[in-house]
Write an enzyme that holds these catalytic residues in place. Structure first.
Site, mmCIF file in Angstrom:
data_model
loop_
_atom_site.group_PDB
_atom_site.id
_atom_site.type_symbol
_atom_site.label_atom_id
_atom_site.label_comp_id
_atom_site.label_asym_id
_atom_site.label_seq_id
_atom_site.Cartn_x
_atom_site.Cartn_y
_atom_site.Cartn_z
ATOM 1 N N ARG A 13 111.393 118.220 51.551
ATOM 2 C CA ARG A 13 109.983 118.147 51.151
ATOM 3 C C ARG A 13 109.900 117.602 49.732
ATOM 4 O O ARG A 13 109.006 116.829 49.395
ATOM 5 C CB ARG A 13 109.299 119.517 51.251
ATOM 6 C CG ARG A 13 107.909 119.498 50.629
ATOM 7 C CD ARG A 13 106.990 120.662 50.979
ATOM 8 N NE ARG A 13 107.626 121.903 51.241
ATOM 9 C CZ ARG A 13 108.139 122.718 50.302
ATOM 10 N NH1 ARG A 13 108.097 122.388 49.032
ATOM 11 N NH2 ARG A 13 108.711 123.854 50.660
ATOM 12 N N TYR B 184 85.504 104.125 53.040
ATOM 13 C CA TYR B 184 86.198 104.492 54.286
ATOM 14 C C TYR B 184 85.696 105.875 54.757
ATOM 15 O O TYR B 184 85.627 106.812 53.956
ATOM 16 C CB TYR B 184 87.708 104.525 54.032
ATOM 17 C CG TYR B 184 88.500 105.072 55.189
ATOM 18 C CD1 TYR B 184 88.623 104.352 56.369
ATOM 19 C CD2 TYR B 184 89.104 106.318 55.120
ATOM 20 C CE1 TYR B 184 89.327 104.851 57.444
ATOM 21 C CE2 TYR B 184 89.817 106.830 56.193
ATOM 22 C CZ TYR B 184 89.928 106.090 57.355
ATOM 23 O OH TYR B 184 90.629 106.591 58.416
ATOM 24 N N ASP C 51 91.531 102.322 45.998
ATOM 25 C CA ASP C 51 92.100 102.311 47.349
ATOM 26 C C ASP C 51 92.334 100.835 47.693
ATOM 27 O O ASP C 51 91.392 100.084 47.923
ATOM 28 C CB ASP C 51 91.126 102.982 48.329
ATOM 29 C CG ASP C 51 91.677 103.052 49.753
ATOM 30 O OD1 ASP C 51 92.528 102.216 50.112
ATOM 31 O OD2 ASP C 51 91.244 103.944 50.506
ATOM 32 N N LYS D 10 98.251 100.784 57.602
ATOM 33 C CA LYS D 10 97.572 99.528 57.896
ATOM 34 C C LYS D 10 98.487 98.342 57.592
ATOM 35 O O LYS D 10 99.542 98.238 58.163
ATOM 36 C CB LYS D 10 96.255 99.477 57.123
ATOM 37 C CG LYS D 10 95.459 100.803 57.142
ATOM 38 C CD LYS D 10 94.923 101.176 58.515
ATOM 39 C CE LYS D 10 94.376 102.587 58.601
ATOM 40 N NZ LYS D 10 93.361 102.963 57.650
HETATM 41 C C1 LIG Z 1 92.902 104.165 57.107
HETATM 42 C C2 LIG Z 1 92.379 104.237 55.734
HETATM 43 C C3 LIG Z 1 92.551 105.384 54.956
HETATM 44 C C4 LIG Z 1 93.196 106.652 55.503
HETATM 45 O O1 LIG Z 1 94.541 106.485 55.794
HETATM 46 P P1 LIG Z 1 95.310 107.265 56.972
HETATM 47 O O2 LIG Z 1 96.677 106.695 56.888
HETATM 48 O O3 LIG Z 1 94.597 106.968 58.250
HETATM 49 O O4 LIG Z 1 95.256 108.716 56.637
HETATM 50 C C5 LIG Z 1 92.073 105.363 53.658
HETATM 51 N N1 LIG Z 1 91.445 104.274 53.147
HETATM 52 C C6 LIG Z 1 91.262 103.157 53.875
HETATM 53 C C7 LIG Z 1 90.581 101.998 53.251
HETATM 54 C C8 LIG Z 1 91.715 103.093 55.188
HETATM 55 O O5 LIG Z 1 91.504 101.987 55.905
#
Ligand SMILES: *Cc1c(COP(=O)(O)O)cnc(C)c1O
Length: 379
Positions: free
Chosen positions: A46, A98, A170, A195
Site C-alpha cells: 500500500r 466531469y 484535471d 482514459k
Molecule cells: C474519467 C474522468 C475522471 C474520473 O476518473 P476515473 O478513473 O473514472 O475514476 C476525472 N476527470 C475526468 C475529466 C474524467 O474524464
C-alpha cells in the site's frame, strides 16, 4: 529529452535481478527485512511497490514535474487532493465539470463543510468574483467535458496566486502530450489514467503530478493513510500504454480534426464543439496553451431533439455507445443520461449542456471508416 523518447524511457529501468527490459509486475504485498527496519525501501505494497514507483516516476517526467502519485482511480486521486482542505475552506470550479468530480464535491465534501462554487471558468472574471479569504483551491478542467470549453490555465494561475490558493488542473482530456499545466502555473495536475494515458480501455487508474516537496509530504501521506492505491498489474498496463501515448495522441488529433470538419459541413448537424475551429469562442487560448486540439468532439443535431440523438447513437457501428473515452477504439456517448446524469437537469441546462448532445471520443482507426459510420448513422 523530447516527449516521445520520454514516453518510452522516462522513469523505467531494466530489472536489476534479471535485466528484464520491461518493468516486472511486482505482485507482492510485503517485502522481507534483514533485521527489523532494515529493508530495501519497500515494506508493504500500500505504501510502496516497485512497479508503481516506476510508473509514478514516468508520470512525473512526462509532465516535467518532481513527483507523481498513482491511485486506484481518477476519483481516488481527486479525493486525495480535496483531503488537503478543512471545513470552512472554499473551492472554485468550472460549471461543466466531469460528472464524477461534481458528485464527490457536492455529495461527499460539501456535507463535510467544504464549499464549492461552480462558474463558467472560460470567463476569468466569474472566477475572480467568487474569490474570498476562504478560497483555498481553484479546480480547472480543460478542455471541459463534454462542451469542450477551454480554460486559460495561466490566467487561472494568476487568480490562484493572488488568492493564495492552489491551482489544480484535471488534465485527463489533454494529457501531457497536448499541454503541461505545471509549466503554466498549476500546482497539481490530476489524471484519470483510465482514459488517454492508459489508452486501451483495459484498466481504471488515476494520478497526481506536482513539484512542491511539502505538498508531496501531505499527498503521499494521504495516499498511504487512506489507501486508494492501484495494484501492480494495473500500473504495468498504464506503463505499457504510456509508451505509445505520443503516437496515439497524434492520430487522435488528426482523426479528430477530420471528423470535426465533416460534422461541421453536415447539413443535419446544428452545432459542433471542438476547440480547433477558428470560431470556437476559446480558440485563441487553446492555440496558445495546447500543442493540438485533441480527439474529443461533441455535437447537436439540427432541431436539438433528444430522440434524434438517441436514434443516431443506436445506429453507430464503430462508435460504440459506452461510458469513458481516450481508448484506441472510437466511442460515443449521451452525456445527459450517461457521464453527466449525476449533475441535476437545471445545472446541466445552466451550463449549456443540451439533452440532445452527442459526445464522441475519436479513436485511432482509419478515419475513412469512422466517417462512413457517421454517414450511415446521421443519414
Ligand atoms: C474519467 C474522468 C475522471 C474520473 O476518473 P476515473 O478513473 O473514472 O475514476 C476525472 N476527470 C475526468 C475529466 C474524467 O474524464
Amino acid at each position: 529529452m523530447k516527449f516521445g523518447t520520454k514516453a518510452i524511457h522516462a522513469g523505467v529501468h531494466p530489472d536489476p535481478t534479471t535485466g528484464a527490459i520491461m518493468t516486472p509486475i511486482y505482485q507482492t504485498s510485503t517485502y522481507v527485512q534483514r533485521s527489523p527496519g532494515d529493508h530495501k525501501g519497500y515494506e508493504y505494497s500500500r505504501t510502496h511497490n516497485p512497479t508503481r514507483t516506476q510508473l509514478q516516476d514516468a508520470l512525473a517526467a512526462l509532465d516535467n514535474g518532481q513527483h507523481g502519485l498513482a491511485f486506484a482511480s481518477g476519483m481516488a486521486a481527486t479525493d486525495c487532493v480535496i483531503k488537503l482542505l478543512q471545513p470552512g475552506d472554499e473551492v472554485i470550479s468550472t460549471n461543466d465539470l466531469y460528472g464524477g468530480s461534481y458528485r464527490i464535491f457536492t455529495k461527499v465534501y460539501e456535507p463535510l463543510g467544504i464549499k464549492f462554487h461552480f462558474v463558467p471558468m472560460h470567463d476569468m472574471e466569474a472566477v475572480r468574483a467568487k474569490v474570498n479569504e476562504r478560497t483555498k483551491l481553484i479546480w480547472v478542467e480543460t478542455p471541459t467535458n463534454p462542451l469542450l470549453n477551454v480554460i486559460d490555465i495561466a490566467a487561472a494561475s494568476a487568480v490562484a496566486k493572488e488568492a493564495g490558493a492552489l491551482l489544480v488542473v484535471d488534465n485527463t482530456f489533454s494529457t501531457p502530450y497536448l499541454q503541461t499545466p505545471l509549466a503554466l502555473g498549476a500546482d497539481i495536475v490530476v489524471y484519470s489514467l483510465t482514459k488517454y494515458m492508459a489508452g486501451h480501455s483495459d484498466t481504471v487508474m488515476g494520478a497526481l503530478v506536482y513539484n512542491d516537496d511539502q505538498l508531496h509530504e501531505r499527498l503521499s501521506f494521504y495516499q498511504n493513510a487512506c489507501g486508494g492505491t492501484p495494484g501492480p498489474q494495473d500500473c504495468f498496463l498504464v506503463l505499457r500504454g504510456l509508451k505509445t501515448l505520443h503516437i496515439r495522441m497524434q492520430r487522435h488529433c488528426e482523426n479528430g480534426r477530420k471528423i470535426a470538419e465533416y460534422l461541421k459541413a453536415h447539413p443535419k448537424v446544428e452545432k459542433v464543439y471542438w476547440p480547433g475551429f477558428q470560431d470556437h469562442p476559446n480558440h485563441a487560448v487553446a492555440a496558445r496553451q495546447m500543442n493540438d486540439f485533441g480527439g474529443m468532439i461533441s455535437f447537436v443535431l439540427e432541431g436539438d431533439r433528444k430522440e434524434d440523438a438517441i436514434a443516431v447513437l443506436e445506429k453507430f457501428q464503430l462508435f460504440s455507445l459506452a461510458e469513458s473515452l481516450g481508448g484506441v477504439e472510437s466511442l460515443s456517448g449521451h452525456p445527459a443520461t450517461m457521464t453527466h446524469a449525476s449533475i441535476p437537469a437545471e445545472a446541466r441546462k445552466a451550463a449549456g449542456l443540451s439533452d440532445s448532445l452527442i459526445r464522441l471520443s475519436v479513436g485511432i482507426e482509419d478515419v475513412e471508416d469512422l466517417i462512413e459510420d457517421l454517414k450511415q448513422a446521421i443519414g
